[in-house]
Design a protein around this motif. Structure first.
Motif, PDB file in Angstrom:
ATOM      1  N   GLY A  34     -30.433 -60.798  20.538  1.00  0.00           N
ATOM      2  CA  GLY A  34     -31.829 -60.822  20.984  1.00  0.00           C
ATOM      3  C   GLY A  34     -32.270 -59.500  21.579  1.00  0.00           C
ATOM      4  N   ALA A  35     -31.403 -58.864  22.356  1.00  0.00           N
ATOM      5  CA  ALA A  35     -31.735 -57.571  22.953  1.00  0.00           C
ATOM      6  C   ALA A  35     -31.883 -56.494  21.877  1.00  0.00           C
ATOM      7  CB  ALA A  35     -30.662 -57.171  23.965  1.00  0.00           C
ATOM      8  N   PHE A  80     -32.756 -56.989  18.765  1.00  0.00           N
ATOM      9  CA  PHE A  80     -34.016 -57.295  18.088  1.00  0.00           C
ATOM     10  C   PHE A  80     -35.203 -56.817  18.922  1.00  0.00           C
ATOM     11  CE2 PHE A  80     -37.561 -60.197  17.176  1.00  0.00           C
ATOM     12  CZ  PHE A  80     -37.693 -59.975  15.818  1.00  0.00           C
ATOM     13  N   ALA A  81     -35.154 -57.037  20.237  1.00  0.00           N
ATOM     14  CA  ALA A  81     -36.247 -56.613  21.124  1.00  0.00           C
ATOM     15  C   ALA A  81     -36.398 -55.090  21.138  1.00  0.00           C
ATOM     16  CB  ALA A  81     -36.008 -57.133  22.539  1.00  0.00           C
ATOM     17  N   VAL A  82     -35.289 -54.374  21.129  1.00  0.00           N
ATOM     18  CA  VAL A  82     -35.351 -52.903  21.121  1.00  0.00           C
ATOM     19  C   VAL A  82     -35.998 -52.414  19.829  1.00  0.00           C
ATOM     20  CG1 VAL A  82     -33.920 -50.817  20.950  1.00  0.00           C
ATOM     21  CG2 VAL A  82     -33.459 -52.511  22.720  1.00  0.00           C
ATOM     22  N   ARG A 125     -38.071 -54.099  17.878  1.00  0.00           N
ATOM     23  CA  ARG A 125     -39.487 -54.493  17.886  1.00  0.00           C
ATOM     24  C   ARG A 125     -40.309 -53.610  18.822  1.00  0.00           C
ATOM     25  NH1 ARG A 125     -42.188 -57.418  14.501  1.00  0.00           N
ATOM     26  NH2 ARG A 125     -43.357 -58.372  16.152  1.00  0.00           N
ATOM     27  N   TRP A 126     -39.723 -53.251  19.961  1.00  0.00           N
ATOM     28  CA  TRP A 126     -40.459 -52.487  20.967  1.00  0.00           C
ATOM     29  C   TRP A 126     -40.580 -51.009  20.559  1.00  0.00           C
ATOM     30  CZ3 TRP A 126     -41.104 -54.150  26.434  1.00  0.00           C
ATOM     31  CH2 TRP A 126     -41.820 -53.225  27.166  1.00  0.00           C
TER      32      TRP A 126
END
Length: 71
Positions: free
Chosen positions: A49-50, A52-54, A56-57
């Motif tokens: 999840g982290a 993926f978040a990086v 996306r961000w």
């Protein structure tokens, strides 16, 4: 970088953000929680999840990148 005949320093500059982000995620959500006996499955899910978040961000849409500005 040697096999593709690119400059080694340029290769390091382009790959360093990826390596550092993976290292930070692994330390923060993998190694540290394992010291507190967090189940590895939970750490794995949080790490994915982290990551993926990086992406996306901080990631950029390849359709919207202006190639002229990269030259």
């Amino acid at each position: 970088s040697m096999s593709s005949a690119s400059d080694h320093i340029d290769h390091v500059k382009t790959q360093l953000p990826y390596a550092l982000s993976a290292a930070i995620i692994a330390i923060a959500f993998g190694f540290v929680p394992s010291a507190y006996k967090v189940h590895p499955g939970i750490s794995l899910i949080v790490c994915i999840g982290a990551a993926f978040a990086v992406v996306r961000w901080f990631g950029k849409d390849p359709e919207k990148v202006d190639l002229k500005s990269l030259e």
